[in-house]
Design an enzyme around this catalytic site. Sequence first.
Site, short mmCIF file in Angstrom:
data_model
loop_
_atom_site.label_atom_id
_atom_site.label_comp_id
_atom_site.label_asym_id
_atom_site.label_seq_id
_atom_site.Cartn_x
_atom_site.Cartn_y
_atom_site.Cartn_z
N GLU A 1 3.46 -3.20 -13.19
CA GLU A 1 3.40 -1.47 -11.99
C GLU A 1 4.39 -1.56 -11.70
OE1 GLU A 1 1.80 -2.18 -8.23
OE2 GLU A 1 0.69 -3.43 -9.06
N LYS B 1 -6.80 -7.98 -2.79
CA LYS B 1 -6.06 -8.14 -0.35
C LYS B 1 -6.93 -8.16 0.29
CE LYS B 1 -2.33 -5.64 -2.79
NZ LYS B 1 -3.31 -4.79 -3.19
#
Length: 305
Positions: free
Chosen positions: A27, A161
């Site tokens: 990405e 995360k």
Amino acid sequence: MNAEKYLDIKPEVAKALKKRAPVVALESTILSHGMPFPENLGFAAQVEDVIRQEGAVPVTMALIDGRIKVGLDEESLRVMCEAKNVGKVSRRDFAVYLAEKKTGATTVASTMMCAAAAGIKIFATGGIGGVHRGGEVSMDISADLQELGNTPVAVVCAGAKQILDIGRTLEYLETMGVPVIGNGTYEFPAFYCRNSGHKLDLAAKDEAEIARIIKTSADLGLKGGILIGNPCPEEYAKDFNEMEVVIRQAMAMADAKGIHGKALTPFLLATIVDLTGGESLKTNIQLALNNARCAAKIAVELSKL
Ligand code: PSU
Ligand code: MN
């Protein structure tokens, strides 16, 4: 998605795809909005090298001037890293950016869209987006989770995360029918940290086992993706409780500044880099390189099946 007329496939990538050689998607949001310049530039080159070393071809995705770039050359990588007038493109922004001929970095969700359009099955990132803490009130749930439920691309990440609500993120993935596999672990990793306290059903013993599951899912024609949780290498991993202090501080700062929506994740990541004196950036880089290595090995195994 019917993207053919918008695709610009780098010649090296087109060649690899034609030969059915192993390829790994990457990405660009991690470059443009996840890491500072010029550290991101070093990372962009390093992550592509790691994939090549394993015998696979790296394919970084981005939307540039209204085109879907499947594989970036050095100059385009620099554009994404300098991140001047580079937006953050998730699924909802995709058609807008193409129609308006804009330039944007792709998130996990939109990179999966690009990968699927190009016929790429494996993708390596740092950590996926998920349900934000307080998401039961704010409804801030990353579009990455929906995409994993709908698009058949396997994503290697170091977990969700730690800035997120990891428990609810896993619940959401279960609802969306996404298998979550630990690479050698029964615990879903928490990005900077190897442990989250959240258990998984399967700890794959190697990349060949993961490749077999991806192949089976494809044989069945299942529409969704597969998530692989690959813990950060021990020597770079952070202590969960120590990071928790920093994360709470960063979240309070975001709150005070009224930062929300798509700006929240980039703000939290950058603030955590500041608060840790650059330590979290080193960890982020190493975990992402480690994911790229794992994804390349899976791609190599998958090409044998
Ligand atoms: N992994 C990283 N750094 C990042 C991201 C992943 O190490 O910046 C990005 C991915 O592009 C992911 C995005 O899709 O964070 C999540 O954004 P949001 O929470 O707004 O969906
Ligand atoms: Mn969000």
